[in-house]
Design a protein around this motif. Structure first.
Motif, PDB file in Angstrom:
ATOM      1  N   GLY A  94     -42.053   8.410 -12.354  1.00  0.00           N
ATOM      2  CA  GLY A  94     -40.960   7.511 -12.715  1.00  0.00           C
ATOM      3  C   GLY A  94     -40.418   6.713 -11.551  1.00  0.00           C
ATOM      4  O   GLY A  94     -39.482   5.931 -11.720  1.00  0.00           O
ATOM      5  N   ARG A  95     -41.003   6.894 -10.358  1.00  0.00           N
ATOM      6  CA  ARG A  95     -40.525   6.171  -9.188  1.00  0.00           C
ATOM      7  C   ARG A  95     -41.620   5.251  -8.689  1.00  0.00           C
ATOM      8  O   ARG A  95     -42.623   5.698  -8.143  1.00  0.00           O
ATOM      9  N   ASP A  96     -41.455   3.961  -8.906  1.00  0.00           N
ATOM     10  CA  ASP A  96     -42.393   2.968  -8.407  1.00  0.00           C
ATOM     11  C   ASP A  96     -41.708   2.153  -7.318  1.00  0.00           C
ATOM     12  O   ASP A  96     -40.530   1.793  -7.439  1.00  0.00           O
ATOM     13  N   PHE A  97     -42.449   1.840  -6.253  1.00  0.00           N
ATOM     14  CA  PHE A  97     -41.918   1.043  -5.162  1.00  0.00           C
ATOM     15  C   PHE A  97     -42.831  -0.150  -4.929  1.00  0.00           C
ATOM     16  O   PHE A  97     -44.053  -0.022  -4.942  1.00  0.00           O
ATOM     17  N   ASN A  98     -42.217  -1.283  -4.699  1.00  0.00           N
ATOM     18  CA  ASN A  98     -42.962  -2.510  -4.458  1.00  0.00           C
ATOM     19  C   ASN A  98     -43.896  -2.858  -5.614  1.00  0.00           C
ATOM     20  O   ASN A  98     -44.992  -3.362  -5.419  1.00  0.00           O
ATOM     21  N   VAL A  99     -43.456  -2.580  -6.826  1.00  0.00           N
ATOM     22  CA  VAL A  99     -44.206  -2.979  -8.016  1.00  0.00           C
ATOM     23  C   VAL A  99     -43.465  -4.137  -8.660  1.00  0.00           C
ATOM     24  O   VAL A  99     -42.321  -3.997  -9.083  1.00  0.00           O
ATOM     25  N   ALA A 133     -61.274  -8.747  -5.832  1.00  0.00           N
ATOM     26  CA  ALA A 133     -60.455  -9.735  -6.549  1.00  0.00           C
ATOM     27  C   ALA A 133     -60.052  -9.266  -7.944  1.00  0.00           C
ATOM     28  O   ALA A 133     -59.811 -10.076  -8.835  1.00  0.00           O
ATOM     29  N   LEU A 134     -59.965  -7.933  -8.142  1.00  0.00           N
ATOM     30  CA  LEU A 134     -59.529  -7.416  -9.435  1.00  0.00           C
ATOM     31  C   LEU A 134     -58.016  -7.397  -9.559  1.00  0.00           C
ATOM     32  O   LEU A 134     -57.484  -7.152 -10.649  1.00  0.00           O
ATOM     33  N   GLY A 135     -57.335  -7.637  -8.479  1.00  0.00           N
ATOM     34  CA  GLY A 135     -55.882  -7.647  -8.491  1.00  0.00           C
ATOM     35  C   GLY A 135     -55.364  -7.770  -7.078  1.00  0.00           C
ATOM     36  O   GLY A 135     -56.130  -7.958  -6.128  1.00  0.00           O
ATOM     37  N   TRP A 136     -54.035  -7.652  -6.939  1.00  0.00           N
ATOM     38  CA  TRP A 136     -53.418  -7.702  -5.616  1.00  0.00           C
ATOM     39  C   TRP A 136     -52.596  -6.430  -5.432  1.00  0.00           C
ATOM     40  O   TRP A 136     -52.387  -5.668  -6.380  1.00  0.00           O
ATOM     41  N   GLY A 137     -52.135  -6.195  -4.226  1.00  0.00           N
ATOM     42  CA  GLY A 137     -51.308  -5.020  -3.997  1.00  0.00           C
ATOM     43  C   GLY A 137     -51.041  -4.777  -2.524  1.00  0.00           C
ATOM     44  O   GLY A 137     -51.533  -5.510  -1.662  1.00  0.00           O
ATOM     45  N   GLY A 138     -50.261  -3.741  -2.261  1.00  0.00           N
ATOM     46  CA  GLY A 138     -49.944  -3.388  -0.890  1.00  0.00           C
ATOM     47  C   GLY A 138     -50.920  -2.363  -0.343  1.00  0.00           C
ATOM     48  O   GLY A 138     -51.303  -1.419  -1.034  1.00  0.00           O
ATOM     49  N   LEU A 139     -51.335  -2.569   0.893  1.00  0.00           N
ATOM     50  CA  LEU A 139     -52.235  -1.637   1.571  1.00  0.00           C
ATOM     51  C   LEU A 139     -51.761  -1.431   3.005  1.00  0.00           C
ATOM     52  O   LEU A 139     -51.084  -2.295   3.574  1.00  0.00           O
ATOM     53  N   PRO A 140     -52.105  -0.289   3.599  1.00  0.00           N
ATOM     54  CA  PRO A 140     -51.707  -0.044   4.984  1.00  0.00           C
ATOM     55  C   PRO A 140     -52.273  -1.103   5.921  1.00  0.00           C
ATOM     56  O   PRO A 140     -53.430  -1.509   5.791  1.00  0.00           O
ATOM     57  N   GLN A 161     -46.013   5.938   2.481  1.00  0.00           N
ATOM     58  CA  GLN A 161     -45.404   5.808   1.186  1.00  0.00           C
ATOM     59  C   GLN A 161     -43.974   6.303   1.171  1.00  0.00           C
ATOM     60  O   GLN A 161     -43.667   7.351   1.681  1.00  0.00           O
ATOM     61  N   LYS A 162     -43.140   5.557   0.540  1.00  0.00           N
ATOM     62  CA  LYS A 162     -41.856   6.078   0.157  1.00  0.00           C
ATOM     63  C   LYS A 162     -41.989   6.671  -1.236  1.00  0.00           C
ATOM     64  O   LYS A 162     -41.213   7.467  -1.678  1.00  0.00           O
ATOM     65  N   GLY A 163     -42.991   6.244  -1.907  1.00  0.00           N
ATOM     66  CA  GLY A 163     -43.267   6.717  -3.249  1.00  0.00           C
ATOM     67  C   GLY A 163     -44.637   6.223  -3.614  1.00  0.00           C
ATOM     68  O   GLY A 163     -45.543   6.294  -2.824  1.00  0.00           O
ATOM     69  N   VAL A 164     -44.779   5.645  -4.773  1.00  0.00           N
ATOM     70  CA  VAL A 164     -46.081   5.154  -5.223  1.00  0.00           C
ATOM     71  C   VAL A 164     -46.099   3.647  -5.078  1.00  0.00           C
ATOM     72  O   VAL A 164     -45.154   2.965  -5.485  1.00  0.00           O
ATOM     73  N   HIS A 165     -47.164   3.114  -4.528  1.00  0.00           N
ATOM     74  CA  HIS A 165     -47.265   1.657  -4.330  1.00  0.00           C
ATOM     75  C   HIS A 165     -48.371   1.095  -5.211  1.00  0.00           C
ATOM     76  O   HIS A 165     -49.394   1.720  -5.353  1.00  0.00           O
ATOM     77  N   PRO A 217     -42.020 -12.569   0.460  1.00  0.00           N
ATOM     78  CA  PRO A 217     -40.880 -12.002   1.193  1.00  0.00           C
ATOM     79  C   PRO A 217     -40.207 -10.819   0.510  1.00  0.00           C
ATOM     80  O   PRO A 217     -39.685  -9.937   1.201  1.00  0.00           O
ATOM     81  N   ILE A 218     -40.197 -10.756  -0.828  1.00  0.00           N
ATOM     82  CA  ILE A 218     -39.465  -9.663  -1.461  1.00  0.00           C
ATOM     83  C   ILE A 218     -40.252  -8.354  -1.468  1.00  0.00           C
ATOM     84  O   ILE A 218     -39.713  -7.314  -1.837  1.00  0.00           O
ATOM     85  N   PHE A 219     -41.522  -8.422  -1.065  1.00  0.00           N
ATOM     86  CA  PHE A 219     -42.296  -7.190  -0.898  1.00  0.00           C
ATOM     87  C   PHE A 219     -41.812  -6.509   0.369  1.00  0.00           C
ATOM     88  O   PHE A 219     -41.790  -7.101   1.447  1.00  0.00           O
ATOM     89  N   ASP A 220     -41.410  -5.250   0.263  1.00  0.00           N
ATOM     90  CA  ASP A 220     -40.848  -4.532   1.405  1.00  0.00           C
ATOM     91  C   ASP A 220     -41.939  -4.226   2.430  1.00  0.00           C
ATOM     92  O   ASP A 220     -42.765  -3.358   2.224  1.00  0.00           O
ATOM     93  N   GLN A 221     -41.925  -4.964   3.522  1.00  0.00           N
ATOM     94  CA  GLN A 221     -42.884  -4.755   4.596  1.00  0.00           C
ATOM     95  C   GLN A 221     -42.209  -4.160   5.827  1.00  0.00           C
ATOM     96  O   GLN A 221     -42.723  -4.246   6.937  1.00  0.00           O
ATOM     97  N   GLY A 222     -41.062  -3.570   5.622  1.00  0.00           N
ATOM     98  CA  GLY A 222     -40.329  -2.986   6.738  1.00  0.00           C
ATOM     99  C   GLY A 222     -40.977  -1.712   7.241  1.00  0.00           C
ATOM    100  O   GLY A 222     -42.018  -1.269   6.757  1.00  0.00           O
ATOM    101  N   GLU A 223     -40.329  -1.104   8.189  1.00  0.00           N
ATOM    102  CA  GLU A 223     -40.847   0.096   8.816  1.00  0.00           C
ATOM    103  C   GLU A 223     -40.844   1.269   7.853  1.00  0.00           C
ATOM    104  O   GLU A 223     -39.853   1.555   7.202  1.00  0.00           O
ATOM    105  N   TYR A 224     -41.970   1.949   7.758  1.00  0.00           N
ATOM    106  CA  TYR A 224     -42.104   3.126   6.914  1.00  0.00           C
ATOM    107  C   TYR A 224     -42.260   4.344   7.824  1.00  0.00           C
ATOM    108  O   TYR A 224     -43.293   4.513   8.456  1.00  0.00           O
ATOM    109  N   PRO A 225     -41.272   5.195   7.899  1.00  0.00           N
ATOM    110  CA  PRO A 225     -41.377   6.359   8.777  1.00  0.00           C
ATOM    111  C   PRO A 225     -42.466   7.323   8.306  1.00  0.00           C
ATOM    112  O   PRO A 225     -42.673   7.505   7.115  1.00  0.00           O
TER     113      PRO A 225
END
Length: 310
Positions: free
Chosen positions: A210-215, A236-243, A306-310, A262-270
């Motif tokens: 139930g917790r999605d991040f950057n979706v 090219a099947l889709g787009w998304g966030g990767l390390p 991950q903060k959760g699921v991307h 810009p609204i995709f959270d690209q900040g520091e991930y501890p």
């Protein structure tokens, strides 16, 4: 009757081979040359083969049979040395086996570098590595399947689970250059991505259910791991966030495009080491943690977590 060569006979045999003569081997082993010769003769009798050709040369030459036995002898004595080291390590409190859980987004180049050093530093320790989402890492530590985990942090009601930050990383949005979003080459808005399929890693453990991040897309394809997600995005099947560490070469070679979103959270991930106080780490686990921390602390958004699921 089966031959029963002794370890001492094999050691003497290898010493003669390595030193090049019976006399040099006798000096190395601090035995008389006659004892060395007698030992080799007994080994040959046990194996029923001639190991050295002693005629026509000042130095003993390996026969074809002798060359075959050399590799077997080295392997047997090597296994014996490994067993001795393992027993000594166990008596010193070193783990015989180490189970760790690793977030798939901890920078892979750093992981490989540290594990290569680990193999050299602790050759007797068997290593089992579980790679997955944050929930899988957490679940492994909570249920004792891993002594330590490496990943993000999440709220937990289990007071026995502790987190210690050891570094940071980053997640970036990407697409293939021939994907509709990859062709835009401009700052994107939510409207641009809303109808495009976004690839998301799901958490099989259920801990982040139930917790999605950057979706952001209305349509999502969910996959079990980042390797599959990476493959699909490159196709090219889709787009998304990767390390960032995972796609560094793809971005440099033009196989992927870093989306200007810009609204995709690209900040520091501890990145944290995750431990269960009921299952304290041993020397090898502590060493592994310290090495990862040393390398991660020297990176600046070099990987992702991950903060959760991307």
């Amino acid at each position: 009757m089966q031959p029963h060569p002794t370890l001492d006979q094999l050691q003497v045999f290898l010493t003669v081979v390595e030193k090049g003569s019976f006399s040099a081997a006798s000096r190395t082993l601090n035995r008389t040359q006659s004892v060395v010769s007698y030992t080799i003769a007994n080994l040959e009798a046990q194996l029923r083969v001639t190991l050295f050709s002693r005629s026509g040369t000042k130095r003993p030459q390996l026969t074809e049979a002798g060359r075959s036995v050399v590799e077997d002898a080295r392997r047997l004595l090597g296994d014996l040395d490994l067993m001795r080291a393992r027993v000594q390590a166990l008596s010193d409190g070193l783990e015989a086996e180490l189970n760790v859980a690793m977030s798939a987004i901890v920078p892979s180049d750093i992981v490989v570098e540290v594990l290569r050093a680990f193999r050299s530093h602790y050759p007797t320790v068997s290593l089992n590595v579980t790679v997955g989402t944050l929930g899988i890492v957490m679940d492994a530590v909570i249920n004792g399947r891993a002594v330590v985990g490496f990943g993000g942090a999440m709220a937990t009601r289990n007071d026995q689970i502790v987190f210690e930050r050891i570094g940071q990383s980053a997640m970036i949005p990407v697409a293939a250059p021939d994907h509709p979003l990859g062709k835009l080459r401009r700052i994107m808005t939510l409207a641009d991505v809303r109808d495009e399929t976004q690839l998301v890693v799901y958490d099989a453990s259920g801990l982040t259910k139930g917790r999605d991040f950057n979706v952001f897309s209305l349509k999502t394809w969910r996959v079990s791991d980042n390797a599959t997600k990476h493959l699909f995005i490159r196709g090219a099947l889709g787009w998304g966030g990767l390390p960032a560490s995972l796609v560094r070469d793809d971005l440099a070679d033009g196989r992927l495009v870093h989306l200007q979103f810009p609204i995709f959270d690209q900040g520091e991930y501890p990145i944290h080491v995750i431990r269960n106080v009921a299952n304290p780490p041993g020397p090898a686990a502590r060493w592994l943690t310290a090495e990862l921390q040393a390398r991660l602390s020297g990176t600046d958004k070099d990987g992702g977590d991950q903060k959760g699921v991307h």
